[in-house]
Design a protein around this motif. Structure first.
Motif, PDB file in Angstrom:
ATOM      1  N   ARG A 333       0.720  -1.086   0.125  1.00 56.79           N
ATOM      2  CA  ARG A 333      -0.020  -0.001   0.161  1.00 56.79           C
ATOM      3  C   ARG A 333       0.771   1.142  -0.036  1.00 56.79           C
ATOM      4  NH1 ARG A 333      -3.872  -0.128   4.849  1.00 56.79           N
ATOM      5  NH2 ARG A 333      -1.746  -0.485   5.664  1.00 56.79           N
ATOM      6  N   PHE A 334       0.106   2.558  -0.224  1.00 55.56           N
ATOM      7  CA  PHE A 334       1.228   3.626  -0.159  1.00 55.56           C
ATOM      8  C   PHE A 334       0.239   4.868   0.354  1.00 55.56           C
ATOM      9  CE2 PHE A 334      -0.809   3.469  -4.398  1.00 55.56           C
ATOM     10  CZ  PHE A 334      -1.310   4.883  -4.592  1.00 55.56           C
ATOM     11  N   ARG A 335       1.216   5.780   0.802  1.00 57.34           N
ATOM     12  CA  ARG A 335       0.495   7.105   1.334  1.00 57.34           C
ATOM     13  C   ARG A 335       0.783   8.034   0.266  1.00 57.34           C
ATOM     14  NH1 ARG A 335      -0.278   7.050   6.996  1.00 57.34           N
ATOM     15  NH2 ARG A 335       1.024   5.153   7.845  1.00 57.34           N
ATOM     16  N   SER A 336      -0.144   9.110   0.193  1.00 56.49           N
ATOM     17  CA  SER A 336      -0.033   9.862  -1.123  1.00 56.49           C
ATOM     18  C   SER A 336       0.605  11.171  -0.703  1.00 56.49           C
ATOM     19  CB  SER A 336      -1.354  10.318  -1.684  1.00 56.49           C
ATOM     20  OG  SER A 336      -1.095  11.293  -2.453  1.00 56.49           O
ATOM     21  N   LEU A 337       1.646  11.887  -1.259  1.00 55.55           N
ATOM     22  CA  LEU A 337       2.316  13.017  -0.737  1.00 55.55           C
ATOM     23  C   LEU A 337       2.095  14.336  -1.337  1.00 55.55           C
ATOM     24  CD1 LEU A 337       5.409  11.046   0.731  1.00 55.55           C
ATOM     25  CD2 LEU A 337       3.318  11.721   2.000  1.00 55.55           C
ATOM     26  N   GLY A 338       1.233  14.180  -2.534  1.00 57.94           N
ATOM     27  CA  GLY A 338       1.143  15.358  -3.114  1.00 57.94           C
ATOM     28  C   GLY A 338       1.744  15.349  -4.678  1.00 57.94           C
ATOM     29  N   ARG A 339       1.793  16.597  -5.368  1.00 60.26           N
ATOM     30  CA  ARG A 339       2.519  16.678  -6.654  1.00 60.26           C
ATOM     31  C   ARG A 339       3.841  17.047  -6.604  1.00 60.26           C
ATOM     32  NH1 ARG A 339      -0.543  14.643 -11.151  1.00 60.26           N
ATOM     33  NH2 ARG A 339       0.411  16.223 -12.283  1.00 60.26           N
ATOM     34  N   LEU A 340       4.695  16.694  -7.679  1.00 64.23           N
ATOM     35  CA  LEU A 340       5.853  17.067  -7.820  1.00 64.23           C
ATOM     36  C   LEU A 340       6.235  18.223  -8.800  1.00 64.23           C
ATOM     37  CD1 LEU A 340       7.457  13.209  -8.064  1.00 64.23           C
ATOM     38  CD2 LEU A 340       8.346  15.011  -6.447  1.00 64.23           C
ATOM     39  N   ASP A 341       4.922  18.335  -9.735  1.00 70.51           N
ATOM     40  CA  ASP A 341       5.121  19.502 -10.840  1.00 70.51           C
ATOM     41  C   ASP A 341       4.378  20.573 -10.325  1.00 70.51           C
ATOM     42  OD1 ASP A 341       2.808  18.313 -10.891  1.00 70.51           O
ATOM     43  OD2 ASP A 341       3.125  17.623 -12.941  1.00 70.51           O
ATOM     44  N   ARG A 342       4.361  21.544 -11.225  1.00 74.23           N
ATOM     45  CA  ARG A 342       3.534  22.843 -10.891  1.00 74.23           C
ATOM     46  C   ARG A 342       2.074  22.600 -11.534  1.00 74.23           C
ATOM     47  NH1 ARG A 342       4.887  27.885 -12.645  1.00 74.23           N
ATOM     48  NH2 ARG A 342       3.748  28.556 -10.796  1.00 74.23           N
ATOM     49  N   VAL A 343       1.216  21.372 -10.976  1.00 75.64           N
ATOM     50  CA  VAL A 343      -0.177  21.063 -11.535  1.00 75.64           C
ATOM     51  C   VAL A 343      -0.838  21.204 -10.282  1.00 75.64           C
ATOM     52  CG1 VAL A 343      -1.741  19.869 -12.333  1.00 75.64           C
ATOM     53  CG2 VAL A 343       0.513  19.974 -13.549  1.00 75.64           C
ATOM     54  N   ALA A 344      -1.872  22.296 -10.419  1.00 71.55           N
ATOM     55  CA  ALA A 344      -2.543  21.965  -8.970  1.00 71.55           C
ATOM     56  C   ALA A 344      -4.060  21.573  -9.043  1.00 71.55           C
ATOM     57  CB  ALA A 344      -2.493  23.627  -8.441  1.00 71.55           C
ATOM     58  N   LYS A 345      -4.410  21.162  -8.041  1.00 71.25           N
ATOM     59  CA  LYS A 345      -6.103  20.738  -7.961  1.00 71.25           C
ATOM     60  C   LYS A 345      -6.704  21.456  -7.090  1.00 71.25           C
ATOM     61  CE  LYS A 345      -6.881  16.286  -9.651  1.00 71.25           C
ATOM     62  NZ  LYS A 345      -7.350  14.854  -9.329  1.00 71.25           N
ATOM     63  N   ILE A 346      -7.763  22.369  -7.759  1.00 68.01           N
ATOM     64  CA  ILE A 346      -8.660  23.129  -7.162  1.00 68.01           C
ATOM     65  C   ILE A 346      -9.984  22.522  -7.067  1.00 68.01           C
ATOM     66  CG2 ILE A 346      -9.591  25.426  -6.565  1.00 68.01           C
ATOM     67  CD1 ILE A 346      -6.543  25.398  -6.327  1.00 68.01           C
ATOM     68  N   GLU A 347     -10.561  21.929  -5.995  1.00 67.78           N
ATOM     69  CA  GLU A 347     -11.902  21.535  -6.055  1.00 67.78           C
ATOM     70  C   GLU A 347     -11.940  20.377  -7.330  1.00 67.78           C
ATOM     71  OE1 GLU A 347     -13.602  21.929  -3.466  1.00 67.78           O
ATOM     72  OE2 GLU A 347     -13.158  23.922  -2.919  1.00 67.78           O
ATOM     73  N   GLU A 348     -10.840  19.478  -7.056  1.00 67.73           N
ATOM     74  CA  GLU A 348     -10.981  18.376  -8.008  1.00 67.73           C
ATOM     75  C   GLU A 348     -10.498  18.784  -9.514  1.00 67.73           C
ATOM     76  OE1 GLU A 348     -14.815  17.633  -6.921  1.00 67.73           O
ATOM     77  OE2 GLU A 348     -13.644  17.347  -5.143  1.00 67.73           O
ATOM     78  N   LYS A 349     -10.732  19.806  -9.660  1.00 66.36           N
ATOM     79  CA  LYS A 349     -10.065  20.286 -11.207  1.00 66.36           C
ATOM     80  C   LYS A 349      -8.627  20.651 -11.330  1.00 66.36           C
ATOM     81  CE  LYS A 349     -14.522  21.384 -12.199  1.00 66.36           C
ATOM     82  NZ  LYS A 349     -15.430  20.145 -12.323  1.00 66.36           N
ATOM     83  N   ARG A 350      -8.075  19.958 -12.154  1.00 69.24           N
ATOM     84  CA  ARG A 350      -6.499  20.079 -12.414  1.00 69.24           C
ATOM     85  C   ARG A 350      -6.288  21.109 -13.112  1.00 69.24           C
ATOM     86  NH1 ARG A 350      -2.953  14.806 -13.870  1.00 69.24           N
ATOM     87  NH2 ARG A 350      -3.378  15.377 -16.151  1.00 69.24           N
TER      88      ARG A 350
END
Lengths: 573, 90
Positions: A333-350
């Protein structure tokens, strides 16, 4: 009621068929049965087959029509293009890039023609999806029907037995991979009825769940996290049998609330348009339940830089390094630690930040732009723009509201409303970090005072006079959000004189070694009213010998106030 | 009536954290959502629903498709609150 459910692969669904009275979907007014659905697909497919164009844009927002068109196109051997949204600017850009040859909304259905639909080759049936890439351009993600079929069979083997014959009710749109799979492809293939109505508010959701009685819910963190505040969850009867959530992580506390009230934690799906579903979790509140479990047949590894490396049947089993940072656990299993690039998610919208920055730079008088995700009350974007001389002149004459409104309208051509920056700054230059690079940390400083109730202006520029150590000019934006204007109406909103003196003293203490106790105020003149949304120059001069601070507020046109604050003997330490 | 109007305008500004908007900037009949108005987004609609529910004990869960209309402008919200709300202490 539906008898024995049979799973049929999508590429042969219309060749094999279902019983005539099988309920395919409910359109809000009535149930659409298989016979009618089949006839609509058959007619539309015949019409598409007669046309020369090979790729078609699904440009309508109507879900039933979308469901008919996507299969009509594939069964006619055409490529189906699903736009990321149907905003005019998006469709124009897709058109200019040659993404499609014709639009479904302009097709004319044939009245007669083929008698039946034949099975198609799922490897040669294409659906193009779009997503925000990190480079700036919207990225085309071509998919084959075979990939969707594999994913449907993974979902069915994971959750099919539990879902049983339940209908599929949703609060999410159908035009992205999650909606397409969970609202259309999976139910259709597995023989479940889907609700073609998207529940846009809690009352409607309650009603639809009641109407269907036995239902699973396809939702998202934006909807689920607010539902408990909008309605009493325990008043839902019946509650959905299963709750699916995708598009972003659901806060653990929210998941736990559903677990407490509805007896089941939402089943969250981790994935992306490029990769399809990767892993799932159900945050029951138990320790470890926040970790993600890969779906059957999917392998997740961690690269040296901490990136998720995926091997998936949807991607031809070739290892694929993603831009998501994870921590892999020994049990897989794994834990998610966020993005590595400059893509943001705002209210599910990438959203690609470079893309928005490029677009902002194309706007008249914008020289440089930086966009940064902000957390707080809700996740949103902040935009910092460097304007040319004419742009600054307009900002001064027309005011922040007008300038920001036109920027918002400009972005709304291409971006969904939640992605449009809520906070705007117009600094003299984009702040850099200590290594001379643009960084989120440096940018965040500009937005520190963003919440209503802030007490200080935004300093957009500081100029120290080289000759004298003890003089400085600050350019400040007196924003409407300041606490001093709260509750006032425009005709009464003025910055009190005492606040102007307080700011002068505060900044003097920051820049000079001001010591001593406030002794007196001399020669104070308030010449003009300081109203919201203006930019002022605050000039401060500290005279150590006489322990006197001279201040003056002015802009290019006039002086607003000036005076001298004298400090007495040092206060006891 | 007038004070309820102003109260709702203040609620909109405060509960949504709108930086460049003061209550007085919101016209009574200006569309709150979509083009040519205040430009609130779909998440604001949810947040505003939460705020109204807290302040006026409004039930917006009656399943009426009129929700969109109730939220169209300040004037509509005022009517909605007058009919359906029960004012509570702040």
């Amino acid at each position: 009621m539906s008898g024995v459910r049979k799973t049929i692969p999508l590429h042969s669904l219309f060749a094999q068929g279902r019983p005539d009275d099988f309920a395919v979907f409910h359109d809000g007014a009535r149930l659409i049965k298989w016979r009618e659905f089949y006839q609509r697909v058959l007619r539309a497919s015949d019409a598409y087959a007669r046309r020369a164009e090979s790729s078609w844009l699904l440009d309508g927002d109507d879900f039933p029509q979308f469901a008919v068109d996507v299969f009509a196109l594939l069964y006619a051997g055409k490529r189906a293009i699903v736009p990321p949204n149907t905003l005019p600017g998006t469709l124009r850009a897709l058109s200019e890039s040659g993404a499609f040859e014709a639009r479904c909304s302009e097709a004319t259905p044939a009245a007669h023609g083929a008698q039946r639909l034949e099975a198609i080759d799922p490897e040669a049936a294409f659906i193009d999806l779009y997503t925000s890439g990190s480079t700036g351009e919207p990225k085309r993600i071509p998919k084959t029907l075979a990939q969707f079929e594999t994913e449907v069979s993974v979902l069915e083997s994971q959750w099919g037995a539990e879902a049983g014959a339940a209908s599929v009710v949703s609060t999410s749109p159908h035009q992205h991979i999650y909606g397409l799979l969970f609202r259309l492809f999976w139910p259709l293939s597995a023989g479940r009825t889907f609700d073609a109505v998207m529940c846009s508010h809690p009352g409607m959701l309650k009603e639809r769940l009641f109407a269907f009685q036995d239902a699973v819910l396809v939702s998202s963190p934006a909807q689920l996290s607010r539902l408990p505040e909008l309605v009493d969850l325990s008043a839902f009867a019946p509650t959905p049998k299963m709750i699916f959530s995708s598009g972003g992580p659901l806060p653990g506390a929210v998941a736990a609330l559903f677990y407490a009230r509805w007896g089941r934690a939402p089943l969250e799906v981790f994935g992306s348009t490029e990769t399809g579903g990767i892993a799932w979790r159900a945050q029951t509140g138990e320790s470890g339940s926040e970790c993600w479990t890969p779906f059957g047949g999917i392998d997740v590894e961690q690269s040296e830089s901490g990136a998720l490396v995926l091997t998936s049947p949807y991607l031809g089993m070739r290892p694929h390094e993603m831009e998501d940072r994870i921590a892999l656990l020994p049990d897989g299993r794994f834990r998610s630690l966020g993005r590595l690039d400059r893509v943001a998610k705002i209210e599910e919208k990438r959203v690609s930040l470079p893309e928005m920055e490029n677009r902002l730079c194309e706007y008249p008088h914008v020289v440089e732009a930086a966009v940064v995700p902000l957390s707080g009350r809700r996740k949103s974007l902040g935009a910092a723009l460097v304007l040319d001389a004419e742009g600054r002149r307009r900002l001064a004459s027309e005011g922040r509201r007008a300038v920001i409104d036109s920027l918002r309208r400009y972005l709304a051509e291409n971006y969904e409303d939640v992605l449009i920056p809520r906070y705007w700054r117009f600094p003299e230059s984009i702040p850099l970090n200590e290594r001379g690079k643009i960084s989120d940390e440096a940018l965040l400083g500009l937005f520190e005072n963003r919440d209503a109730g802030a007490f200080l202006p935004v300093v957009v520029k500081e100029v120290r006079d080289e000759g004298t150590r003890d003089a400085i000019v600050l350019e400040i934006d007196v924003r409407r959000v300041l606490a001093y204007f709260a509750g006032h109406f425009p005709e009464m909103a003025i910055l009190p004189g005492v606040v102007q003196v307080d700011w002068a003293v505060r900044y003097a203490k920051k820049y000079f070694s001001v010591s001593g106790k406030f002794a007196s105020l001399e020669n104070v003149k308030f010449l003009a009213l300081v109203v919201p949304d203006i930019r002022l120059r605050l000039t401060l001069t500290w005279d150590e010998a006489s322990k006197a601070l001279d201040f003056a507020y002015a802009d290019a046109r006039k002086r607003y106030s000036s005076g001298r604050v004298v400090f007495g003997e040092s206060a006891p330490a | 009536m007038e004070s309820l109007k102003n109260e709702i305008k203040k609620l909109i500004v405060d509960s949504l954290g709108l930086e460049d908007l003061s209550p007085g900037d919101i016209g009574d009949d200006v569309p709150l959502f979509g083009d040519g108005g205040i430009g609130l987004d779909s998440i604001d609609a949810l947040e505003l629903g939460v705020a109204l529910r807290k302040k006026y004990h409004l039930s917006i869960d009656s399943g009426d498709s009129g929700a969109r209309e109730h939220f169209a402008s300040v004037n509509n919200l005022v009517k909605f609150v007058q009919i359906r709300g029960q004012k509570t202490e702040d």
